[in-house]
Design a protein around this motif. Structure first.
Motif, PDB file in Angstrom:
ATOM      1  N   ARG A 231      60.160 -55.691 116.099  1.00 53.53           N
ATOM      2  CA  ARG A 231      60.250 -56.671 117.193  1.00 53.53           C
ATOM      3  C   ARG A 231      59.190 -57.752 116.986  1.00 53.53           C
ATOM      4  O   ARG A 231      58.238 -57.556 116.241  1.00 53.53           O
ATOM      5  CB  ARG A 231      60.003 -55.994 118.545  1.00 53.53           C
ATOM      6  N   THR A 232      59.352 -58.852 117.734  1.00 53.23           N
ATOM      7  CA  THR A 232      58.392 -59.941 117.564  1.00 53.23           C
ATOM      8  C   THR A 232      58.063 -60.622 118.884  1.00 53.23           C
ATOM      9  O   THR A 232      58.872 -60.593 119.816  1.00 53.23           O
ATOM     10  CB  THR A 232      58.928 -60.987 116.570  1.00 53.23           C
ATOM     11  N   PHE A 233      56.885 -61.233 118.922  1.00 52.31           N
ATOM     12  CA  PHE A 233      56.510 -62.089 120.054  1.00 52.31           C
ATOM     13  C   PHE A 233      56.853 -63.550 119.767  1.00 52.31           C
ATOM     14  O   PHE A 233      56.564 -64.425 120.566  1.00 52.31           O
ATOM     15  CB  PHE A 233      55.000 -61.959 120.332  1.00 52.31           C
ATOM     16  N   SER A 234      57.445 -63.826 118.597  1.00 51.41           N
ATOM     17  CA  SER A 234      57.674 -65.222 118.194  1.00 51.41           C
ATOM     18  C   SER A 234      58.800 -65.896 118.945  1.00 51.41           C
ATOM     19  O   SER A 234      58.778 -67.111 119.123  1.00 51.41           O
ATOM     20  CB  SER A 234      58.033 -65.284 116.704  1.00 51.41           C
ATOM     21  N   LYS A 235      59.810 -65.149 119.314  1.00 49.44           N
ATOM     22  CA  LYS A 235      61.049 -65.770 119.788  1.00 49.44           C
ATOM     23  C   LYS A 235      61.083 -65.810 121.315  1.00 49.44           C
ATOM     24  O   LYS A 235      60.752 -66.819 121.910  1.00 49.44           O
ATOM     25  CB  LYS A 235      62.249 -65.011 119.204  1.00 49.44           C
TER      26      LYS A 235
ATOM     27  N   LEU B 252      51.344 -68.344 116.781  1.00 49.35           N
ATOM     28  CA  LEU B 252      50.179 -67.460 116.716  1.00 49.35           C
ATOM     29  C   LEU B 252      50.373 -66.313 115.739  1.00 49.35           C
ATOM     30  O   LEU B 252      49.417 -65.654 115.355  1.00 49.35           O
ATOM     31  CB  LEU B 252      49.853 -66.905 118.105  1.00 49.35           C
ATOM     32  N   ARG B 253      51.638 -66.028 115.375  1.00 51.36           N
ATOM     33  CA  ARG B 253      51.976 -65.003 114.389  1.00 51.36           C
ATOM     34  C   ARG B 253      51.618 -63.596 114.872  1.00 51.36           C
ATOM     35  O   ARG B 253      50.548 -63.069 114.588  1.00 51.36           O
ATOM     36  CB  ARG B 253      51.267 -65.273 113.025  1.00 51.36           C
ATOM     37  N   ILE B 254      52.545 -63.027 115.587  1.00 49.12           N
ATOM     38  CA  ILE B 254      52.345 -61.620 115.968  1.00 49.12           C
ATOM     39  C   ILE B 254      53.684 -60.922 116.227  1.00 49.12           C
ATOM     40  O   ILE B 254      54.543 -61.441 116.926  1.00 49.12           O
ATOM     41  CB  ILE B 254      51.347 -61.478 117.157  1.00 49.12           C
TER      42      ILE B 254
ATOM     43  N   GLY C 269      53.049 -61.594 112.605  1.00 55.88           N
ATOM     44  CA  GLY C 269      54.494 -61.825 112.621  1.00 55.88           C
ATOM     45  C   GLY C 269      55.194 -60.544 112.206  1.00 55.88           C
ATOM     46  O   GLY C 269      54.633 -59.736 111.443  1.00 55.88           O
ATOM     47  N   SER C 270      56.421 -60.364 112.704  1.00 56.12           N
ATOM     48  CA  SER C 270      57.144 -59.150 112.314  1.00 56.12           C
ATOM     49  C   SER C 270      57.473 -59.189 110.835  1.00 56.12           C
ATOM     50  O   SER C 270      57.643 -58.151 110.198  1.00 56.12           O
ATOM     51  CB  SER C 270      58.397 -58.957 113.165  1.00 56.12           C
ATOM     52  N   VAL C 271      57.519 -60.394 110.272  1.00 55.06           N
ATOM     53  CA  VAL C 271      57.802 -60.501 108.838  1.00 55.06           C
ATOM     54  C   VAL C 271      56.684 -59.839 108.028  1.00 55.06           C
ATOM     55  O   VAL C 271      56.934 -59.234 106.977  1.00 55.06           O
ATOM     56  CB  VAL C 271      58.044 -61.986 108.446  1.00 55.06           C
TER      57      VAL C 271
ATOM     58  N   LEU D 132      65.480 -51.451 111.640  1.00 57.43           N
ATOM     59  CA  LEU D 132      66.370 -52.199 112.523  1.00 57.43           C
ATOM     60  C   LEU D 132      65.590 -53.427 112.999  1.00 57.43           C
ATOM     61  O   LEU D 132      64.666 -53.313 113.808  1.00 57.43           O
ATOM     62  CB  LEU D 132      66.800 -51.320 113.709  1.00 57.43           C
ATOM     63  N   ASP D 133      65.930 -54.580 112.442  1.00 58.05           N
ATOM     64  CA  ASP D 133      65.204 -55.818 112.743  1.00 58.05           C
ATOM     65  C   ASP D 133      65.819 -56.454 113.985  1.00 58.05           C
ATOM     66  O   ASP D 133      66.924 -56.983 113.947  1.00 58.05           O
ATOM     67  CB  ASP D 133      65.298 -56.762 111.531  1.00 58.05           C
ATOM     68  N   GLU D 134      65.072 -56.366 115.086  1.00 62.02           N
ATOM     69  CA  GLU D 134      65.566 -56.893 116.368  1.00 62.02           C
ATOM     70  C   GLU D 134      64.700 -58.056 116.843  1.00 62.02           C
ATOM     71  O   GLU D 134      64.269 -58.089 118.001  1.00 62.02           O
ATOM     72  CB  GLU D 134      65.539 -55.791 117.420  1.00 62.02           C
ATOM     73  N   ALA D 135      64.474 -59.013 115.954  1.00 57.72           N
ATOM     74  CA  ALA D 135      63.629 -60.152 116.318  1.00 57.72           C
ATOM     75  C   ALA D 135      64.169 -60.901 117.537  1.00 57.72           C
ATOM     76  O   ALA D 135      63.407 -61.527 118.270  1.00 57.72           O
ATOM     77  CB  ALA D 135      63.512 -61.107 115.125  1.00 57.72           C
ATOM     78  N   TYR D 136      65.471 -60.814 117.752  1.00 61.51           N
ATOM     79  CA  TYR D 136      66.098 -61.598 118.824  1.00 61.51           C
ATOM     80  C   TYR D 136      66.618 -60.712 119.957  1.00 61.51           C
ATOM     81  O   TYR D 136      67.479 -61.120 120.725  1.00 61.51           O
ATOM     82  CB  TYR D 136      67.238 -62.444 118.237  1.00 61.51           C
ATOM     83  N   ARG D 137      66.143 -59.501 120.055  1.00 62.13           N
ATOM     84  CA  ARG D 137      66.674 -58.512 120.991  1.00 62.13           C
ATOM     85  C   ARG D 137      66.781 -59.014 122.432  1.00 62.13           C
ATOM     86  O   ARG D 137      67.748 -58.746 123.135  1.00 62.13           O
ATOM     87  CB  ARG D 137      65.767 -57.270 120.934  1.00 62.13           C
TER      88      ARG D 137
ATOM     89  N   ASN E 236      72.024 -60.730 113.949  1.00 63.18           N
ATOM     90  CA  ASN E 236      71.758 -61.134 112.569  1.00 63.18           C
ATOM     91  C   ASN E 236      71.408 -62.614 112.504  1.00 63.18           C
ATOM     92  O   ASN E 236      72.126 -63.457 113.036  1.00 63.18           O
ATOM     93  CB  ASN E 236      73.015 -60.874 111.720  1.00 63.18           C
ATOM     94  N   ASN E 237      70.295 -62.895 111.836  1.00 63.08           N
ATOM     95  CA  ASN E 237      69.949 -64.280 111.518  1.00 63.08           C
ATOM     96  C   ASN E 237      70.589 -64.575 110.159  1.00 63.08           C
ATOM     97  O   ASN E 237      70.270 -63.872 109.206  1.00 63.08           O
ATOM     98  CB  ASN E 237      68.420 -64.400 111.442  1.00 63.08           C
ATOM     99  N   PRO E 238      71.496 -65.516 110.014  1.00 57.20           N
ATOM    100  CA  PRO E 238      71.789 -66.645 110.905  1.00 57.20           C
ATOM    101  C   PRO E 238      73.105 -66.568 111.668  1.00 57.20           C
ATOM    102  O   PRO E 238      73.431 -67.518 112.371  1.00 57.20           O
ATOM    103  CB  PRO E 238      71.901 -67.795 109.901  1.00 57.20           C
TER     104      PRO E 238
HETATM  105  C1  LIG Z   1      65.719 -61.665 111.711  1.00 54.96           C
HETATM  106  C2  LIG Z   1      64.288 -62.065 111.702  1.00 54.96           C
HETATM  107  N1  LIG Z   1      63.365 -61.128 111.539  1.00 54.96           N
HETATM  108  C3  LIG Z   1      62.063 -61.419 111.518  1.00 54.96           C
HETATM  109  C4  LIG Z   1      61.658 -62.725 111.675  1.00 54.96           C
HETATM  110  C5  LIG Z   1      60.196 -62.984 111.576  1.00 54.96           C
HETATM  111  O1  LIG Z   1      59.643 -63.419 112.729  1.00 54.96           O
HETATM  112  P1  LIG Z   1      58.068 -63.398 112.931  1.00 54.96           P
HETATM  113  O2  LIG Z   1      57.438 -63.136 111.614  1.00 54.96           O
HETATM  114  O3  LIG Z   1      57.742 -64.738 113.471  1.00 54.96           O
HETATM  115  O4  LIG Z   1      57.818 -62.294 113.898  1.00 54.96           O
HETATM  116  C6  LIG Z   1      62.559 -63.745 111.858  1.00 54.96           C
HETATM  117  C7  LIG Z   1      62.116 -65.129 111.986  1.00 54.96           C
HETATM  118  O5  LIG Z   1      62.826 -66.068 111.980  1.00 54.96           O
HETATM  119  C8  LIG Z   1      63.927 -63.401 111.864  1.00 54.96           C
HETATM  120  O6  LIG Z   1      64.860 -64.330 111.999  1.00 54.96           O
END
Ligand SMILES: Cc1ncc(COP(=O)(O)O)c(C=O)c1O
Length: 361
Positions: free
Chosen positions: A214-218, A225-227, A84-86, A184-189, A157-159
């Motif tokens: 970046r993430t494969f989660s969204k 799967l967490r990546i 996960g990107s986290v 630069l957190d672009e989880a939702y890019r 930005n989340n949320p």
């Molecule tokens: C802004 C942001 N960054 C990172 C993450 C982490 O995502 P993941 O660990 O699933 O890649 C999230 C998950 O909700 C998020 O909202």
């Protein structure tokens, strides 16, 4: 003095563990975790079925890092992957910030940020969002001191689902000391259609202190799967690798990510459909009188103020599980079939507040 309790770090005892979005019961839609409602592609599932799990994964995730590197025109060593990107963000923070150091980020933002900073033993410096629910980059800049080691910018930005613009980001970067790491957190890019929004891929290599996350989660639908990954200067990625828990990214996750990149067009077509659902939701909400900030993630923000918990219950009574976050509700863009229920619930919130003055405002 001998006590019957082991000694823990006092700052950890004060941490409230990460709260996940509530599960949905039968007939309810779970719109509380910004997940992708689509099942994995058949080609991704097929790849997973060929794996044995009695062997350890490739600890260096070499093939996946190479594939990502090729796309972004960087070396494989400029890419770090994590569970996960986290997880990658946790590595970056631990690598850069220790007790006595500060990490600056907008607030409200992703709930994991304060937890990751505390677990590194560093100090959070949250900077309030502007009244239009966006990052206040001038205030973030002003919060940087000699103790700052990391600044996190989250776009969308989340949320609140708002973006930082490219111009704003470049101006901001010009003022950040080059020895301070900017993530630069672009989880939702992939859900961004705003042409003025910052785009990490255009900035990679332009700043010596910038890492793009970046993430494969969204968009790619692999949350379970967490990546996720980061791209940045090799020596910073090496430092992240140095503090990573070895072997925590499974072979299944690496394979699914590679297969997803190979079938990106199909996945991005799904993203396009989700963006259309998002438009329907926003238009419906605005038609009901909601003041919804322009969303760029796979979620929308409803500033419900003191009525937040009550409003979340109204949504739940309509079979819509949302995330109540202090001063607002975050509602994920999910199944097309959820939209009608969602808009019925939001209409009831508006109606009850208009007709029933004792409802929280
Ligand atoms: C802004 C942001 N960054 C990172 C993450 C982490 O995502 P993941 O660990 O699933 O890649 C999230 C998950 O909700 C998020 O909202």
């Amino acid at each position: 003095m001998i006590t019957n309790r082991v000694q823990l770090r006092p700052e950890i005892a004060a941490v409230v563990p990460y709260r996940q979005g509530s599960p949905a019961g039968a007939n309810a839609f779970k719109l509380s975790s910004n997940e992708n409602p689509y099942e994995p592609l058949p080609s991704v599932l097929e790849k997973l079925s060929t794996h044995t799990i009695n062997r350890y994964p490739d600890a260096s995730a070499h093939e996946l890092r190479s594939q990502i590197a090729k796309r972004f025109g960087v070396t494989a060593d400029s890419v770090q992957v994590g569970a996960g990107s986290v997880a990658v963000l946790a590595q970056l923070i631990s690598a850069a910030a220790a007790p006595g150091d500060e990490v600056v980020y907008a607030w409200r933002s992703f709930e994991a940020y304060p937890l990751l900073v505390s677990s590194a033993g560093a100090t959070s410096v949250p900077v309030a969002n502007s009244s239009d629910h966006r990052h206040d980059l001038a205030a973030i800049s002003a919060a940087i001191t000699a103790s700052t080691r990391v600044v996190i910018v989250c776009s969308p930005n989340n949320p609140t689902s708002t973006v930082v613009t490219d111009t704003e980001f470049r101006e901001f970067m010009a003022g950040v000391p080059e020895n301070v790491l900017v993530v630069l957190d672009e989880a939702y890019r992939e859900f961004v259609v705003d042409t003025e929004a910052v785009r990490g891929e255009t900035l990679i290599g332009k700043y010596p202190n910038l890492v793009v996350l970046r993430t494969f989660s969204k968009a790619y639908g692999l949350a379970g799967l967490r990546i996720g990954y980061a791209i940045g200067p090799e020596y910073v990625m090496d430092a992240a690798r140095a503090v990573a828990i070895p072997l925590s990214v499974t072979e299944l996750a690496q394979s699914a990510a590679i297969a997803s990149l190979e079938h990106e067009d199909e996945l991005l077509e799904r993203v396009g459909r989700l963006i259309m659902v998002r438009t329907r939701i926003v238009e419906g909400l605005r038609g009901q009188g909601w003041n919804v900030p322009e969303p760029s993630g796979n979620f929308v923000w409803l500033p419900t103020g003191a009525a937040t918990d009550w409003a979340a219950e109204v949504f739940r009574s309509h079979g819509i599980v949302v995330r109540a976050l202090g001063e607002g509700l975050r509602v994920s863009v999910g199944e097309e079939e959820s939209v009608e229920k969602l808009l019925k619930a939001s209409q009831e919130v508006v109606h009850s507040r208009e007709t029933n003055q004792d409802k929280p405002r």
